[in-house]
Write a protein that holds these residues in place. Structure first.
Motif, mmCIF file in Angstrom:
data_model
loop_
_atom_site.group_PDB
_atom_site.id
_atom_site.type_symbol
_atom_site.label_atom_id
_atom_site.label_comp_id
_atom_site.label_asym_id
_atom_site.label_seq_id
_atom_site.Cartn_x
_atom_site.Cartn_y
_atom_site.Cartn_z
ATOM 1 N N VAL A 157 -19.067 37.603 -77.956
ATOM 2 C CA VAL A 157 -18.565 36.257 -77.659
ATOM 3 C C VAL A 157 -18.865 35.858 -76.212
ATOM 4 N N GLY A 158 -19.923 36.429 -75.652
ATOM 5 C CA GLY A 158 -20.342 36.007 -74.318
ATOM 6 C C GLY A 158 -20.963 34.621 -74.355
ATOM 7 N N ALA A 159 -21.325 34.120 -73.198
ATOM 8 C CA ALA A 159 -22.013 32.826 -73.056
ATOM 9 C C ALA A 159 -21.150 31.629 -73.449
ATOM 10 N N GLU A 160 -19.826 31.765 -73.348
ATOM 11 C CA GLU A 160 -18.957 30.600 -73.578
ATOM 12 C C GLU A 160 -18.941 29.749 -72.310
ATOM 13 N N LEU A 161 -20.085 29.143 -72.037
ATOM 14 C CA LEU A 161 -20.271 28.424 -70.776
ATOM 15 C C LEU A 161 -19.375 27.193 -70.677
ATOM 16 N N GLY A 162 -19.058 26.593 -71.805
ATOM 17 C CA GLY A 162 -18.204 25.410 -71.782
ATOM 18 C C GLY A 162 -16.794 25.698 -71.319
ATOM 19 N N LYS A 178 -7.047 24.566 -68.634
ATOM 20 C CA LYS A 178 -7.208 23.243 -68.032
ATOM 21 C C LYS A 178 -8.466 23.234 -67.157
ATOM 22 N N GLY A 179 -9.158 22.113 -67.161
ATOM 23 C CA GLY A 179 -10.274 21.916 -66.246
ATOM 24 C C GLY A 179 -11.582 22.556 -66.657
ATOM 25 N N CYS A 180 -11.712 22.975 -67.929
ATOM 26 C CA CYS A 180 -12.963 23.583 -68.380
ATOM 27 C C CYS A 180 -14.103 22.564 -68.322
ATOM 28 N N TRP A 181 -15.298 23.082 -68.168
ATOM 29 C CA TRP A 181 -16.495 22.234 -68.164
ATOM 30 C C TRP A 181 -16.545 21.378 -69.431
ATOM 31 N N GLU A 182 -16.183 21.973 -70.560
ATOM 32 C CA GLU A 182 -16.183 21.260 -71.833
ATOM 33 C C GLU A 182 -15.276 20.035 -71.798
ATOM 34 N N ALA A 183 -14.179 20.121 -71.052
ATOM 35 C CA ALA A 183 -13.224 19.015 -70.982
ATOM 36 C C ALA A 183 -13.754 17.843 -70.169
#
Length: 315
Positions: A157-162, A178-183
């Motif tokens: 489950v690596g590469a969860e860049l979002g 909170k504040g994830c790139w995906e958000a």
């Protein structure tokens, strides 16, 4: 030799027959019976693969391998879907199940990883061995290729860049942080900000476009408004570009890959997205004048990336 690539999704299964050049010569699809046992899903998948082979007069002995791209956490060494919430799958030995139908090697990996692998082959650049692919869609997906191979981490489950944070205590993310790139950089986030701006600036073109669409924004609304000269549209796009680029700067500073490719629905904006993102990255990435300059480009394969990448898991 030919390869079979399977893109397993929450609503549909897509199967493609892929040649050595990475070209999909034929593809077909069927609905995913997501609430059924994994054996039922695997049987549907097998029937769809057989349809593709039959429709193309392809013999199984001409197929080198079958690859599956699936959402969720994957044990790629043993071919097991450890967990996929939108498919209700837990510890499902998909590779072994599919081998009951086909006497060829079967491989499985995360769908974002497969998309990255597909884009890596599509890039067709001998100077590139390390690549990161990001997908700007409902979320922000990521796939990492290192030395021409998928990097998936010790537990798959690596590469969860979002889900790297770009704003501490920022917007809520679907992962619970909170504040994830995906958000900030997903199409979902852009739509949220567009609808919010429509309420704050009721006289703007953005507000008019949202109203005409039944009160709903889309990933295109702000870009269309900016192209029409709307200041609010420009503000939204400029902010969004910064969010996307900030995450890419983090990726480059961390990994310094040869290339980063941007996919997903928002990537259809092409140069309207790519050029300002590149400008921001060039200004903010660490040591850009002294070290390797990562190539930024729009992904080539679109929705077919997962099929091609899955097919080439066995290449």
């Amino acid at each position: 030799m030919m390869y079979v690539g399977v893109d397993l999704g929450g609503t549909g299964i897509k199967v493609g027959l892929v040649n050595e050049k990475g070209e999909i010569t034929y593809k077909a699809s069927c609905p995913t019976r997501a609430n059924e046992d994994y054996t039922v899903i695997a049987k549907d998948m097998a029937e769809l693969i057989n349809k593709v082979l039959t429709d193309t007069n392809t013999k199984l002995e001409d197929v080198k391998s079958i690859g599956i791209g699936s959402p969720g956490s994957i044990d790629d060494k043993n071919g097991v879907i450890l967990y996929a919430n939108n498919l209700n799958l837990h510890n499902a030995p998909f590779a072994d199940e599919l081998k009951k139908h086909f006497n060829v090697p079967v491989y499985i990996s995360n769908d974002a990883n497969c998309a990255a692998l597909g884009e890596f082959f599509a890039l067709d650049d001998e100077s590139v061995t390390d690549l990161v692919a990001i997908t700007l869609g409902t979320g922000v997906g990521g796939g990492i290729i290192i030395n021409k191979k998928i990097f998936s981490g010790v537990n798959g489950v690596g590469a969860e860049l979002g889900h790297t944070v770009i704003c501490v205590n920022g917007e809520d993310c679907s992962c619970g942080r909170k504040g994830c790139w995906e958000a900030y950089a997903s199409a979902t986030a852009l739509i949220r900000d567009t609808e919010k701006a429509a309420k704050e600036y009721p006289d703007s073109l953005v507000a008019k476009m949202v109203k005409e669409n039944g009160g709903k924004g889309s990933g295109k609304t702000s870009f269309d408004a900016k192209r029409a000269g709307d200041d609010v549209g420009k503000m939204l796009v400029d902010n969004y570009v910064q969010y996307v680029a900030e995450g890419i700067v983090n990726i480059i500073n961390s990994l310094r890959p040869h290339a980063v490719v941007i996919g997903g629905g928002i990537s259809k904006e092409g140069d309207n997205l790519l050029i300002p993102v590149k400008e921001y990255v060039d200004k903010n990435v660490y040591g850009i004048k002294e070290t390797h300059i990562t190539k930024l480009s729009i992904a080539k394969l679109g929705n077919d990336a997962g099929i091609v990448g899955a097919a080439f898991l066995g290449k």
